[in-house]
Design an enzyme around this catalytic site. Sequence first.
Site, PDB file in Angstrom:
ATOM      1  N   ARG A 262      50.280  31.839  57.218  1.00  0.00           N
ATOM      2  CA  ARG A 262      48.991  32.364  56.781  1.00  0.00           C
ATOM      3  C   ARG A 262      48.855  33.861  57.033  1.00  0.00           C
ATOM      4  O   ARG A 262      47.976  34.507  56.463  1.00  0.00           O
ATOM      5  CB  ARG A 262      47.853  31.614  57.470  1.00  0.00           C
ATOM      6  CG  ARG A 262      47.571  30.253  56.865  1.00  0.00           C
ATOM      7  CD  ARG A 262      46.342  29.602  57.487  1.00  0.00           C
ATOM      8  NE  ARG A 262      45.166  30.465  57.476  1.00  0.00           N
ATOM      9  CZ  ARG A 262      44.345  30.629  56.430  1.00  0.00           C
ATOM     10  NH1 ARG A 262      44.596  30.003  55.288  1.00  0.00           N
ATOM     11  NH2 ARG A 262      43.277  31.408  56.531  1.00  0.00           N
TER      12      ARG A 262
ATOM     13  N   PHE B 264      41.954  34.916  66.872  1.00  0.00           N
ATOM     14  CA  PHE B 264      42.276  33.713  66.123  1.00  0.00           C
ATOM     15  C   PHE B 264      43.381  33.935  65.089  1.00  0.00           C
ATOM     16  O   PHE B 264      44.438  33.331  65.178  1.00  0.00           O
ATOM     17  CB  PHE B 264      41.012  33.156  65.457  1.00  0.00           C
ATOM     18  CG  PHE B 264      40.036  32.580  66.438  1.00  0.00           C
ATOM     19  CD1 PHE B 264      40.068  31.239  66.746  1.00  0.00           C
ATOM     20  CD2 PHE B 264      39.104  33.389  67.057  1.00  0.00           C
ATOM     21  CE1 PHE B 264      39.184  30.695  67.662  1.00  0.00           C
ATOM     22  CE2 PHE B 264      38.204  32.862  67.981  1.00  0.00           C
ATOM     23  CZ  PHE B 264      38.248  31.511  68.292  1.00  0.00           C
ATOM     24  N   GLU B 265      43.126  34.780  64.090  1.00  0.00           N
ATOM     25  CA  GLU B 265      44.070  34.914  62.986  1.00  0.00           C
ATOM     26  C   GLU B 265      44.208  36.386  62.624  1.00  0.00           C
ATOM     27  O   GLU B 265      43.464  36.911  61.805  1.00  0.00           O
ATOM     28  CB  GLU B 265      43.592  34.085  61.788  1.00  0.00           C
ATOM     29  CG  GLU B 265      44.688  33.780  60.802  1.00  0.00           C
ATOM     30  CD  GLU B 265      44.291  32.707  59.813  1.00  0.00           C
ATOM     31  OE1 GLU B 265      45.020  31.710  59.701  1.00  0.00           O
ATOM     32  OE2 GLU B 265      43.250  32.866  59.149  1.00  0.00           O
ATOM     33  N   GLN B 266      45.148  37.015  63.254  1.00  0.00           N
ATOM     34  CA  GLN B 266      45.328  38.458  63.155  1.00  0.00           C
ATOM     35  C   GLN B 266      46.714  38.741  62.583  1.00  0.00           C
ATOM     36  O   GLN B 266      47.721  38.282  63.129  1.00  0.00           O
ATOM     37  CB  GLN B 266      45.191  39.047  64.559  1.00  0.00           C
ATOM     38  CG  GLN B 266      45.306  40.550  64.654  1.00  0.00           C
ATOM     39  CD  GLN B 266      45.281  40.980  66.105  1.00  0.00           C
ATOM     40  OE1 GLN B 266      46.321  41.150  66.725  1.00  0.00           O
ATOM     41  NE2 GLN B 266      44.091  41.153  66.671  1.00  0.00           N
TER      42      GLN B 266
END
Length: 532
Positions: free
Chosen positions: A350, A371-373
């Site tokens: 992702r 979280f989503e870096q």
Amino acid sequence: MIRNPVLPGFNPDPSFLRVGEDYYLATSTFEWYPGVQIFHSRDLANWELVARPLNRAALLDMRGNPDSCGIWAPCLSHDGERFWLVYTDVKRLDGAFKDAHNYITACETIDGVWSDPWYVNSSGFDPSLFHDDDGRKWFVNMRWNHRWAGSGVNGANDRFDGIVLQEWSPEGGLTGPVTMIYPGSDKGLTEAPHLFKRDGWYYLTTAEGGTGYEHAVTMARSRTIDGQYETHPQKHVLCAEGSNGAVQRTGHGQYVETHWGDHYHSFLMGRPIEGPDGQGRFCPLGRETGLEKVVWRDGWLWLERGGMIASAEVDAPGGAVSAPRAPVHRRLGGPLPPEFQWLRTPEWERIFRCEDDALVLIGRESVGSWFEQSLVARRQEDHAYVAETDLDFAPDTYQQGAGLITYYNRHKFHAAILSHDEGAGRTLSVMSCAGDWPAGDLDWPVHSVPVGPGPVSLRVEVDKGTQRFRWKQQGEWQALGGELNAAVISDEGGQGEHASFTGAFVGMVCFDVSGRAAEARFTRFDYTPGAA
């Protein structure tokens, strides 16, 4: 000679293991993914990264973990049949509670597919697994005490509530009584226990004094595994407190007897340098891994050279010599180069993908996300270095950005960011956050540099306590902004060495807080030791 550190850059808490004539060091990775770095050597002087075993969601998912949490202090062992790895996933750093979850995984080969984990407990952090010669396995841990002052077994620091022991098996988990075997010395903050057996004695080494400049390796022994352990006559085998040498912050390691008959102890260490404008010393490379030669005398380990101060150079078995460090030039495309990691998430697809001719970062959350870096980076391994990358990116809003970043955590970084401005189109500017929250806040300069269409080359020059960004499309490198303070990108930057525990990275970043997942293509990444 062995030149310390043997593992330069952020490689703390070294678990040290020999299997036959093969040697392994396993180090902490904190919030960086995949979890745990395992290095291999045949001569103790030269080491190669061979595995990052915690590489799927079943073993590790750190989304939401704060900075400097995640994987603390792995313990690598071998029982004659399989490798065993104990690790802690820490979910909270500040406050009275730690929420430290302990797991065990196993594998027949060091670079194979490690088993789904056994959950053990959450009573403390930095545990180890001891395989006794009768076939029984023992889980050794520090016990964390979240209560008020005066409630612990060691008055030097109540939170560190002694070293405890309990039997463990894969089939039955923890069984039998929990026994407190060692309260620690008066230095306190007793953690990271490792047991080994020699000449009828059970020996226990621990880390004490915190992870700063008072750090130490403490030793104790007992005739029985669950007996009360007596402390080393010198208390500490390693401690650099009060010294002024190049090797500082020594502690937290493990003992190995070599197949040559020599004896060595691993340890974490720091190499402080002076910050700009009299800001004091700082360790941009974080906590690194070193080795010291030790000898047995009167039933105890001692440094071969005497005292407790580790050396920058140590005699190696068989006259081995540490190889000099060389530049690393990567044409990106195909598998991700082994020196690179990312942050927290097991769902790497992702945030990036590897194409034949580029590393493509997929813009997700902000640079400060837990979280989503989309940030892929490698360790800074030298006090001075130059890094360069080539970037192709077409942002259409100021909410999208990509570029080259020097990074410690969400509040300690500098980045050269290619973004979009409504009036000027594509622009380059420097984005900084210069210290732990609340001391540090985001600084986005008002003035930026317009950039024409097509790929852009970015460069950062780090020289000890200072750094500069440069850029070009054609012709010569041009300055991007002025001189920056590199000292903030260190353990000591912000609130000091006890507030954060990783190290400086340099790499590539992309964000898209509009939620449209803009993509940035990086085709090259070069890292060259030494000043520009």
